[in-house]
Design a protein around this motif. Sequence first.
Motif, PDB file in Angstrom:
ATOM      1  N   ASN A 215       5.357  11.462  -7.889  1.00 17.07           N
ATOM      2  CA  ASN A 215       4.204  11.596  -8.790  1.00 17.07           C
ATOM      3  C   ASN A 215       4.649  11.887 -10.220  1.00 17.07           C
ATOM      4  O   ASN A 215       4.090  11.351 -11.183  1.00 17.07           O
ATOM      5  CB  ASN A 215       3.274  12.707  -8.295  1.00 17.07           C
ATOM      6  CG  ASN A 215       2.458  12.289  -7.085  1.00 17.07           C
ATOM      7  OD1 ASN A 215       2.578  11.167  -6.597  1.00 17.07           O
ATOM      8  ND2 ASN A 215       1.636  13.194  -6.588  1.00 17.07           N
TER       9      ASN A 215
ATOM     10  N   ASP B 221       4.024   9.448 -13.380  1.00 24.38           N
ATOM     11  CA  ASP B 221       3.324   9.999 -14.547  1.00 24.38           C
ATOM     12  C   ASP B 221       4.165   9.848 -15.818  1.00 24.38           C
ATOM     13  O   ASP B 221       3.658   9.472 -16.877  1.00 24.38           O
ATOM     14  CB  ASP B 221       3.029  11.483 -14.316  1.00 24.38           C
ATOM     15  CG  ASP B 221       1.541  11.808 -14.470  1.00 24.38           C
ATOM     16  OD1 ASP B 221       0.771  10.876 -14.759  1.00 24.38           O
ATOM     17  OD2 ASP B 221       1.173  12.979 -14.308  1.00 24.38           O
TER      18      ASP B 221
ATOM     19  N   LEU C 295       2.642   5.104 -15.046  1.00 21.28           N
ATOM     20  CA  LEU C 295       2.175   4.232 -13.961  1.00 21.28           C
ATOM     21  C   LEU C 295       1.015   4.904 -13.237  1.00 21.28           C
ATOM     22  O   LEU C 295       0.780   6.104 -13.390  1.00 21.28           O
ATOM     23  CB  LEU C 295       3.322   3.948 -12.977  1.00 21.28           C
ATOM     24  CG  LEU C 295       4.587   3.323 -13.580  1.00 21.28           C
ATOM     25  CD1 LEU C 295       5.654   3.149 -12.499  1.00 21.28           C
ATOM     26  CD2 LEU C 295       4.279   1.997 -14.251  1.00 21.28           C
ATOM     27  N   ASP C 296       0.312   4.135 -12.440  1.00 22.32           N
ATOM     28  CA  ASP C 296      -0.861   4.640 -11.732  1.00 22.32           C
ATOM     29  C   ASP C 296      -0.431   5.397 -10.480  1.00 22.32           C
ATOM     30  O   ASP C 296       0.130   4.817  -9.551  1.00 22.32           O
ATOM     31  CB  ASP C 296      -1.767   3.456 -11.345  1.00 22.32           C
ATOM     32  CG  ASP C 296      -3.106   3.907 -10.774  1.00 22.32           C
ATOM     33  OD1 ASP C 296      -3.251   5.108 -10.464  1.00 22.32           O
ATOM     34  OD2 ASP C 296      -3.996   3.048 -10.627  1.00 22.32           O
ATOM     35  N   LYS C 297      -0.711   6.712 -10.445  1.00 20.86           N
ATOM     36  CA  LYS C 297      -0.313   7.508  -9.278  1.00 20.86           C
ATOM     37  C   LYS C 297      -1.062   7.100  -8.011  1.00 20.86           C
ATOM     38  O   LYS C 297      -0.656   7.458  -6.909  1.00 20.86           O
ATOM     39  CB  LYS C 297      -0.516   9.000  -9.551  1.00 20.86           C
ATOM     40  CG  LYS C 297       0.556   9.583 -10.455  1.00 20.86           C
ATOM     41  CD  LYS C 297       0.526  11.093 -10.464  1.00 20.86           C
ATOM     42  CE  LYS C 297      -0.747  11.625 -11.082  1.00 20.86           C
ATOM     43  NZ  LYS C 297      -0.744  13.096 -11.175  1.00 20.86           N
ATOM     44  N   ALA C 298      -2.136   6.330  -8.177  1.00 17.80           N
ATOM     45  CA  ALA C 298      -2.838   5.815  -6.997  1.00 17.80           C
ATOM     46  C   ALA C 298      -1.940   4.870  -6.205  1.00 17.80           C
ATOM     47  O   ALA C 298      -2.185   4.595  -5.031  1.00 17.80           O
ATOM     48  CB  ALA C 298      -4.118   5.094  -7.413  1.00 17.80           C
ATOM     49  N   ASP C 299      -0.869   4.395  -6.850  1.00 19.06           N
ATOM     50  CA  ASP C 299       0.099   3.520  -6.168  1.00 19.06           C
ATOM     51  C   ASP C 299       1.190   4.318  -5.460  1.00 19.06           C
ATOM     52  O   ASP C 299       2.217   3.762  -5.070  1.00 19.06           O
ATOM     53  CB  ASP C 299       0.741   2.558  -7.179  1.00 19.06           C
ATOM     54  CG  ASP C 299      -0.242   1.508  -7.685  1.00 19.06           C
ATOM     55  OD1 ASP C 299      -1.101   1.077  -6.884  1.00 19.06           O
ATOM     56  OD2 ASP C 299      -0.167   1.125  -8.871  1.00 19.06           O
ATOM     57  N   HIS C 300       0.975   5.631  -5.303  1.00 19.06           N
ATOM     58  CA  HIS C 300       1.991   6.502  -4.705  1.00 19.06           C
ATOM     59  C   HIS C 300       2.522   5.962  -3.380  1.00 19.06           C
ATOM     60  O   HIS C 300       3.730   5.974  -3.135  1.00 19.06           O
ATOM     61  CB  HIS C 300       1.443   7.918  -4.486  1.00 19.06           C
ATOM     62  CG  HIS C 300       2.401   8.811  -3.749  1.00 19.06           C
ATOM     63  ND1 HIS C 300       2.457   8.850  -2.373  1.00 19.06           N
ATOM     64  CD2 HIS C 300       3.361   9.657  -4.192  1.00 19.06           C
ATOM     65  CE1 HIS C 300       3.403   9.691  -2.011  1.00 19.06           C
ATOM     66  NE2 HIS C 300       3.959  10.196  -3.085  1.00 19.06           N
TER      67      HIS C 300
END
Length: 408
Positions: free
Chosen positions: A139, A143, A147-152
């Motif tokens: 994460n 961050d 980048l989008d953390k929803a893509d974790h």
Amino acid sequence: MVTTQQIPDILSPEFAHNPYPAYRMMREEAPLIWHEPTQSYLISRYEDVERAFKDKAGVFTTDNYHWQIEPVHGKTILQLSGREHSVRRALVAPAFRGSELQQKFLPVIERNARQLIDAFRHTGSVDLVDGFATRFPVNVIADMLGLDKADHARFHRWYTAVIAFLGNLSGDADVVAAGERTRVEFAEYMIPIIRSRRDDLGDDLLSTLCRAEVDGVRMSDEDIKAFCSLLLAAGGETTDKAIASIFANLLLHPDQLAAVRADRGLIPRAFAETLRFTPPVHMIMRQTAQAVSVSGGTIPAGATVTCLIGAANRDSDRYRDPDTFDIFRDDLTTTTAFSAAADHLAFALGRHFCVGALLAKAEVETGVNQLLDAMPDVRLADGYDPVEQGVFTRGPQSLPVVFTPAAG
């Protein structure tokens, strides 16, 4: 007298269960072993591994990364040498130290730790690996890069595949295929983002990499993609395992946990000793440019050398009582433990010393501090014994703990 045949093979279940007795036998009786399955020479003594990492004469090269990591990352800074390496390192290093790290990225680290802990601070129990350690560093890196953390989930799957590829000592074809597939998927994800970011630079690390210039050299889209891939894998897997291991070690030594809880200034000591005692990465490879003599014999030119960090970091010629976890030991220097002058080998040494060491230190210090604040009486769940798993990288697979939940 121990023979090579009596030492558990590094690919055996016995070794995977507990490599430390095998490491001791290697250091004492067989400090140089030709390992047929991996087609490499194993070195296990501190002085030999330190020499391989610090080498300035060009004897121990990183040419092995051409086949070991380029298939999954693309060509990275790890493969470079000489001026090409120093310029590329100068392009990326400033983001991971000094004011850039403290002012720009420390708030990112603190926010991500707090967000993860908020999910369980009122529950009274958590698996520290699943609930925190595997998520936190990825994460943070996402961050930092903007980048989008929803893509974790995707990031985690990618770095798990990459680490499996790097540690694929037995040559499993499915692991190779998954690693190569990851390179394609990651490039398809990252290259459009990099191109878009070049047109709209911001304050994130990706923008910093896009605008960085040293001696007229700038990073190409492929350079940046390869570095981001390396950062996600190396920064995710190692910090993940380091956080799990520092808590496992402290929970198994309640007196030292109490000392750290009372004096948070001891966290760097606990981290340094964890890196020595249970390093996240147990093996790093090098390739010889010419024949070289080490303890136990001579390694020929052009050979792959597997440097056993997990063995060297417990060498009794280097450390007093090396199989004991002791954050107060006087033969490990905390002030240099996160620099190229470290007297442990977990981050390698020399010109390829881990560029993200200070980022890892900031993440571990922040994470441990916030976790201890949220769980002041943290203890292992009843009957649970934290067991390390892995060979190439190693750490607890789960770490269930209980604590008195926060009020309110």
